[in-house]
Write a protein that holds these residues in place. Structure first.
Motif, PDB file in Angstrom:
ATOM      1  N   UNK A  24       0.804  -1.225   0.000  1.00  0.00           N
ATOM      2  CA  UNK A  24       0.000   0.000   0.000  1.00  0.00           C
ATOM      3  C   UNK A  24       0.836   1.274   0.000  1.00  0.00           C
ATOM      4  N   UNK A  25       2.114   1.160   0.308  1.00  0.00           N
ATOM      5  CA  UNK A  25       2.954   2.345   0.506  1.00  0.00           C
ATOM      6  C   UNK A  25       2.942   3.288  -0.697  1.00  0.00           C
ATOM      7  N   UNK A  26       3.101   2.776  -1.894  1.00  0.00           N
ATOM      8  CA  UNK A  26       3.140   3.661  -3.062  1.00  0.00           C
ATOM      9  C   UNK A  26       1.783   4.300  -3.330  1.00  0.00           C
ATOM     10  N   UNK A  27       0.713   3.591  -3.009  1.00  0.00           N
ATOM     11  CA  UNK A  27      -0.626   4.171  -3.166  1.00  0.00           C
ATOM     12  C   UNK A  27      -0.818   5.331  -2.200  1.00  0.00           C
ATOM     13  N   UNK A  28      -0.401   5.146  -0.956  1.00  0.00           N
ATOM     14  CA  UNK A  28      -0.506   6.213   0.040  1.00  0.00           C
ATOM     15  C   UNK A  28       0.361   7.393  -0.373  1.00  0.00           C
ATOM     16  N   UNK A  29       1.585   7.108  -0.833  1.00  0.00           N
ATOM     17  CA  UNK A  29       2.512   8.176  -1.215  1.00  0.00           C
ATOM     18  C   UNK A  29       1.973   9.034  -2.357  1.00  0.00           C
ATOM     19  N   UNK A  30       1.087   8.485  -3.171  1.00  0.00           N
ATOM     20  CA  UNK A  30       0.542   9.222  -4.311  1.00  0.00           C
ATOM     21  C   UNK A  30      -0.712  10.029  -3.972  1.00  0.00           C
ATOM     22  N   UNK A  31      -1.192   9.947  -2.738  1.00  0.00           N
ATOM     23  CA  UNK A  31      -2.415  10.668  -2.365  1.00  0.00           C
ATOM     24  C   UNK A  31      -2.198  12.172  -2.388  1.00  0.00           C
ATOM     25  N   UNK A  32      -3.224  12.889  -2.795  1.00  0.00           N
ATOM     26  CA  UNK A  32      -3.167  14.349  -2.837  1.00  0.00           C
ATOM     27  C   UNK A  32      -2.930  14.906  -1.434  1.00  0.00           C
ATOM     28  N   UNK A  33      -1.941  15.757  -1.294  1.00  0.00           N
ATOM     29  CA  UNK A  33      -1.649  16.382  -0.011  1.00  0.00           C
ATOM     30  C   UNK A  33      -0.746  15.585   0.890  1.00  0.00           C
ATOM     31  N   UNK A  34      -0.344  14.389   0.479  1.00  0.00           N
ATOM     32  CA  UNK A  34       0.533  13.549   1.290  1.00  0.00           C
ATOM     33  C   UNK A  34       1.942  14.119   1.294  1.00  0.00           C
ATOM     34  N   UNK A  35       2.581  14.127   2.483  1.00  0.00           N
ATOM     35  CA  UNK A  35       3.969  14.576   2.610  1.00  0.00           C
ATOM     36  C   UNK A  35       4.870  13.427   3.042  1.00  0.00           C
ATOM     37  N   UNK A  36       4.496  12.716   4.118  1.00  0.00           N
ATOM     38  CA  UNK A  36       5.347  11.640   4.631  1.00  0.00           C
ATOM     39  C   UNK A  36       4.545  10.757   5.573  1.00  0.00           C
ATOM     40  N   UNK A  37       5.062   9.522   5.750  1.00  0.00           N
ATOM     41  CA  UNK A  37       4.482   8.615   6.734  1.00  0.00           C
ATOM     42  C   UNK A  37       5.601   7.849   7.408  1.00  0.00           C
ATOM     43  N   UNK A  38       5.506   7.736   8.717  1.00  0.00           N
ATOM     44  CA  UNK A  38       6.374   6.865   9.504  1.00  0.00           C
ATOM     45  C   UNK A  38       5.518   5.682   9.914  1.00  0.00           C
ATOM     46  N   UNK A  39       5.957   4.476   9.547  1.00  0.00           N
ATOM     47  CA  UNK A  39       5.221   3.251   9.846  1.00  0.00           C
ATOM     48  C   UNK A  39       5.664   2.742  11.210  1.00  0.00           C
ATOM     49  N   UNK A  40       4.725   2.439  12.083  1.00  0.00           N
ATOM     50  CA  UNK A  40       5.036   2.046  13.454  1.00  0.00           C
ATOM     51  C   UNK A  40       4.711   0.576  13.698  1.00  0.00           C
ATOM     52  N   UNK A  41       5.651  -0.128  14.320  1.00  0.00           N
ATOM     53  CA  UNK A  41       5.473  -1.531  14.695  1.00  0.00           C
ATOM     54  C   UNK A  41       5.700  -1.617  16.193  1.00  0.00           C
ATOM     55  N   UNK A  42       4.645  -1.894  16.932  1.00  0.00           N
ATOM     56  CA  UNK A  42       4.722  -1.948  18.382  1.00  0.00           C
ATOM     57  C   UNK A  42       5.106  -3.300  18.921  1.00  0.00           C
ATOM     58  N   UNK A  43       5.833  -4.074  18.146  1.00  0.00           N
ATOM     59  CA  UNK A  43       6.331  -5.376  18.600  1.00  0.00           C
ATOM     60  C   UNK A  43       5.208  -6.316  19.018  1.00  0.00           C
TER      61      UNK A  43
END
Length: 104
Positions: A24-43
């Motif tokens: 999904x990362x490239x789809x999210x990155x192409x969204x209008x107004x998107x700047x950045x995302x940090x993906x979180x893994x809480x173990x």
């Protein structure tokens, strides 16, 4: 700029879920107004993301759009979903963002 913090528990296969997230990362990155995302893994079962958007309207478009609904809201394995939003304080963020390049 606007920051969205999304957190949830995922009770399914974490490895398959992470592969799905990567797809999904490239789809999210192409969204209008998107700047950045940090993906979180809480173990374990805790996951989430810190999203940076151009403005609140872009964040809301994602939050209430089909992609978010299908990926996070509808799966029965997702529980305890929280979505919190914040306006970004530009000047102190410039000072403390280190290697992150956040336009403000």
């Amino acid at each position: 700029m606007y920051v969205q913090v999304i957190q949830y528990h995922y009770d399914g296969d974490a490895e398959a879920f992470m592969q799905h997230a990567e797809s999904l990362a490239s789809t999210i990155a192409a969204l209008d107004g998107f700047v950045a995302k940090l993906w979180l893994d809480g173990e374990g079962t805790r996951f989430g993301g810190v999203y940076v958007w151009r403005d609140r309207a872009a964040a809301d478009a994602y939050r209430y759009g089909d992609l978010f609904t299908a990926a996070v809201v509808e799966p029965p394995e997702v529980r305890d979903l929280t979505v919190t939003g914040y306006d970004l304080w530009a000047q102190p963020t410039r000072t403390t963002s280190g290697g992150l390049r956040i336009a403000a």
